[in-house]
Motif scaffolding. Structure first.
Motif, PDB file in Angstrom:
ATOM      1  N   THR A   1      18.729 -37.119  49.381  1.00  0.00           N
ATOM      2  CA  THR A   1      18.507 -37.979  48.217  1.00  0.00           C
ATOM      3  C   THR A   1      17.448 -37.425  47.280  1.00  0.00           C
ATOM      4  O   THR A   1      17.461 -37.719  46.082  1.00  0.00           O
ATOM      5  N   SER A   2      16.528 -36.621  47.798  1.00  0.00           N
ATOM      6  CA  SER A   2      15.441 -36.075  46.977  1.00  0.00           C
ATOM      7  C   SER A   2      15.801 -34.758  46.315  1.00  0.00           C
ATOM      8  O   SER A   2      15.239 -34.408  45.278  1.00  0.00           O
ATOM      9  N   ARG A   3      16.733 -34.027  46.905  1.00  0.00           N
ATOM     10  CA  ARG A   3      17.026 -32.676  46.439  1.00  0.00           C
ATOM     11  C   ARG A   3      17.426 -32.615  44.962  1.00  0.00           C
ATOM     12  O   ARG A   3      16.917 -31.768  44.214  1.00  0.00           O
ATOM     13  N   PRO A   4      18.316 -33.495  44.462  1.00  0.00           N
ATOM     14  CA  PRO A   4      18.675 -33.414  43.038  1.00  0.00           C
ATOM     15  C   PRO A   4      17.502 -33.650  42.097  1.00  0.00           C
ATOM     16  O   PRO A   4      17.396 -33.000  41.050  1.00  0.00           O
ATOM     17  N   ILE A   5      16.602 -34.558  42.470  1.00  0.00           N
ATOM     18  CA  ILE A   5      15.424 -34.827  41.639  1.00  0.00           C
ATOM     19  C   ILE A   5      14.542 -33.591  41.579  1.00  0.00           C
ATOM     20  O   ILE A   5      14.063 -33.190  40.513  1.00  0.00           O
ATOM     21  N   LEU A   6      14.327 -32.972  42.742  1.00  0.00           N
ATOM     22  CA  LEU A   6      13.475 -31.785  42.802  1.00  0.00           C
ATOM     23  C   LEU A   6      14.093 -30.618  42.035  1.00  0.00           C
ATOM     24  O   LEU A   6      13.383 -29.863  41.357  1.00  0.00           O
ATOM     25  N   GLN A   7      15.403 -30.478  42.111  1.00  0.00           N
ATOM     26  CA  GLN A   7      16.060 -29.410  41.348  1.00  0.00           C
ATOM     27  C   GLN A   7      15.847 -29.598  39.852  1.00  0.00           C
ATOM     28  O   GLN A   7      15.594 -28.641  39.121  1.00  0.00           O
ATOM     29  N   ARG A   8      15.943 -30.848  39.387  1.00  0.00           N
ATOM     30  CA  ARG A   8      15.743 -31.101  37.959  1.00  0.00           C
ATOM     31  C   ARG A   8      14.307 -30.822  37.542  1.00  0.00           C
ATOM     32  O   ARG A   8      14.043 -30.445  36.388  1.00  0.00           O
ATOM     33  N   LEU A   9      13.370 -30.994  38.473  1.00  0.00           N
ATOM     34  CA  LEU A   9      11.964 -30.709  38.167  1.00  0.00           C
ATOM     35  C   LEU A   9      11.673 -29.205  38.152  1.00  0.00           C
ATOM     36  O   LEU A   9      10.666 -28.780  37.596  1.00  0.00           O
TER      37      LEU A   9
ATOM     38  N   GLU B   1      18.866 -32.588  59.267  1.00  0.00           N
ATOM     39  CA  GLU B   1      18.593 -31.349  58.538  1.00  0.00           C
ATOM     40  C   GLU B   1      18.000 -31.663  57.175  1.00  0.00           C
ATOM     41  O   GLU B   1      18.434 -32.589  56.488  1.00  0.00           O
ATOM     42  N   GLU B   2      16.980 -30.896  56.782  1.00  0.00           N
ATOM     43  CA  GLU B   2      16.376 -31.020  55.457  1.00  0.00           C
ATOM     44  C   GLU B   2      16.403 -29.662  54.768  1.00  0.00           C
ATOM     45  O   GLU B   2      16.611 -28.631  55.410  1.00  0.00           O
ATOM     46  N   THR B   3      16.183 -29.677  53.464  1.00  0.00           N
ATOM     47  CA  THR B   3      16.204 -28.450  52.679  1.00  0.00           C
ATOM     48  C   THR B   3      14.778 -28.068  52.306  1.00  0.00           C
ATOM     49  O   THR B   3      14.064 -28.863  51.692  1.00  0.00           O
ATOM     50  N   LEU B   4      14.359 -26.879  52.704  1.00  0.00           N
ATOM     51  CA  LEU B   4      13.047 -26.381  52.307  1.00  0.00           C
ATOM     52  C   LEU B   4      13.144 -25.907  50.856  1.00  0.00           C
ATOM     53  O   LEU B   4      13.899 -24.982  50.542  1.00  0.00           O
ATOM     54  N   MET B   5      12.382 -26.553  49.980  1.00  0.00           N
ATOM     55  CA  MET B   5      12.388 -26.227  48.557  1.00  0.00           C
ATOM     56  C   MET B   5      10.962 -25.898  48.124  1.00  0.00           C
ATOM     57  O   MET B   5       9.991 -26.412  48.692  1.00  0.00           O
TER      58      MET B   5
ATOM     59  N   ARG C   1      13.452 -45.794  39.551  1.00  0.00           N
ATOM     60  CA  ARG C   1      12.646 -46.021  38.352  1.00  0.00           C
ATOM     61  C   ARG C   1      11.712 -44.848  38.031  1.00  0.00           C
ATOM     62  O   ARG C   1      10.841 -44.970  37.177  1.00  0.00           O
ATOM     63  N   GLY C   2      11.880 -43.747  38.754  1.00  0.00           N
ATOM     64  CA  GLY C   2      11.107 -42.552  38.438  1.00  0.00           C
ATOM     65  C   GLY C   2       9.810 -42.389  39.203  1.00  0.00           C
ATOM     66  O   GLY C   2       9.036 -41.467  38.901  1.00  0.00           O
ATOM     67  N   LEU C   3       9.571 -43.224  40.222  1.00  0.00           N
ATOM     68  CA  LEU C   3       8.310 -43.114  40.948  1.00  0.00           C
ATOM     69  C   LEU C   3       8.240 -41.846  41.795  1.00  0.00           C
ATOM     70  O   LEU C   3       7.184 -41.202  41.873  1.00  0.00           O
ATOM     71  N   TYR C   4       9.341 -41.490  42.443  1.00  0.00           N
ATOM     72  CA  TYR C   4       9.324 -40.263  43.249  1.00  0.00           C
ATOM     73  C   TYR C   4       8.979 -39.072  42.366  1.00  0.00           C
ATOM     74  O   TYR C   4       8.116 -38.253  42.705  1.00  0.00           O
TER      75      TYR C   4
END
Length: 263
Positions: free
Chosen positions: A238-246, A104-108, A209-212
């Motif tokens: 693993t990506s969801r928290p980074i995307l939320q901060r963006l 399952e993935e989260t559509l953001m 290191r911030g590449l994503y």
């Protein structure tokens, strides 16, 4: 961003009114189903199914028809489900028909005008646009190292699109000391409000290191320059928290159900 309005727009533009995502593929509206069919290295599967008014036996018949269609062509395919799709027991019916659920993935999604795009690359890293076969090889190398397995089909899809419709895709590789360490793709969908973020793989030694974050910002700038109001992504945990901060917002969750091979 208004959640219900944005999700309805996503469903309409990218699912019900979907367009082929590359050369050699076709989108078909057959009964209540919208599906894409193409060569084996392309994405094959069901994008939308309007099954709300059908009875259980009718739903099962629609599912069986999609299996006949793709297996008759010798293709593995996905039925891409979303949490808000009807009927509510569709996932159970797909499993009963022989489909296997993938993760399952989260559509953001986020409005490009509201995103924080001021991101600094790590020292010694440069971003290179992917425009030719050499660049595509670097993308495949990164994905093989980042995710494991064989990502050759991704390279074939990208080469097809760069050759036939280069205005619909933008790929980028992050290079450090001549070595590709991260890569990602942006799907530009003319006539829609959305551009799609895909890939985003980083080799293990360069994670954290911030590449994503940098590749998301880079692609969002391209999307905005092409007039797309939103960028969307199927985010792993693993990506969801980074995307939320963006500045990304959750619209729903999505799970692909795969038919024709073990997941």
């Amino acid at each position: 961003m208004e959640h219900d309005t944005t999700l309805a727009r996503y469903d309409r533009q990218l699912r019900r009114d979907a367009r082929p995502d590359g050369p050699g593929v076709r989108v078909e509206h057959t009964g209540p189903v919208v599906r894409q069919t193409g060569p084996a290295h392309a994405w094959n599967g069901v994008l939308w199914s309007g099954l709300d008014d059908l009875g259980p036996d009718e739903v099962d018949a629609v599912v069986a028809e999609q299996i006949r269609h793709y297996t008759g062509l010798g293709l593995t395919f996905e039925w891409k489900t979303y949490a808000h799709d009807a009927p509510a027991d569709l996932p159970r019916r797909l499993r009963a028909a022989g489909f296997a659920p993938d993760g399952e993935e989260t559509l953001m999604a986020a409005e490009t005008a509201r995103l924080d795009l001021d991101v600094v690359l790590p020292e010694g890293v440069e971003l290179l646009p992917v425009t030719d076969e050499a660049g595509v090889r670097m993308v495949v190398e990164v994905h093989d190292r980042a995710f494991g397995g064989d990502s050759g089909h991704i390279g074939r899809q990208l080469l097809d699109r760069l050759a036939a419709a280069p205005d619909t895709v933008a790929a980028v590789v992050a290079v450090a000391d001549g070595e590709p360490v991260s890569a990602a793709r942006l799907d530009l969908l003319p006539g829609t409000d959305f551009a799609g973020l895909y890939g985003g793989g980083t080799v293990e030694s360069w994670r954290g290191r911030g590449l994503y974050r940098a590749l998301v910002a880079h692609r969002a700038r391209i999307a905005a320059a092409h007039g797309h109001r939103y960028v969307h992504v199927d985010a792993a945990p693993t990506s969801r928290p980074i995307l939320q901060r963006l500045g990304f917002t959750t619209l729903t969750t999505t799970t692909p159900y795969v038919y024709g091979q073990p997941v």
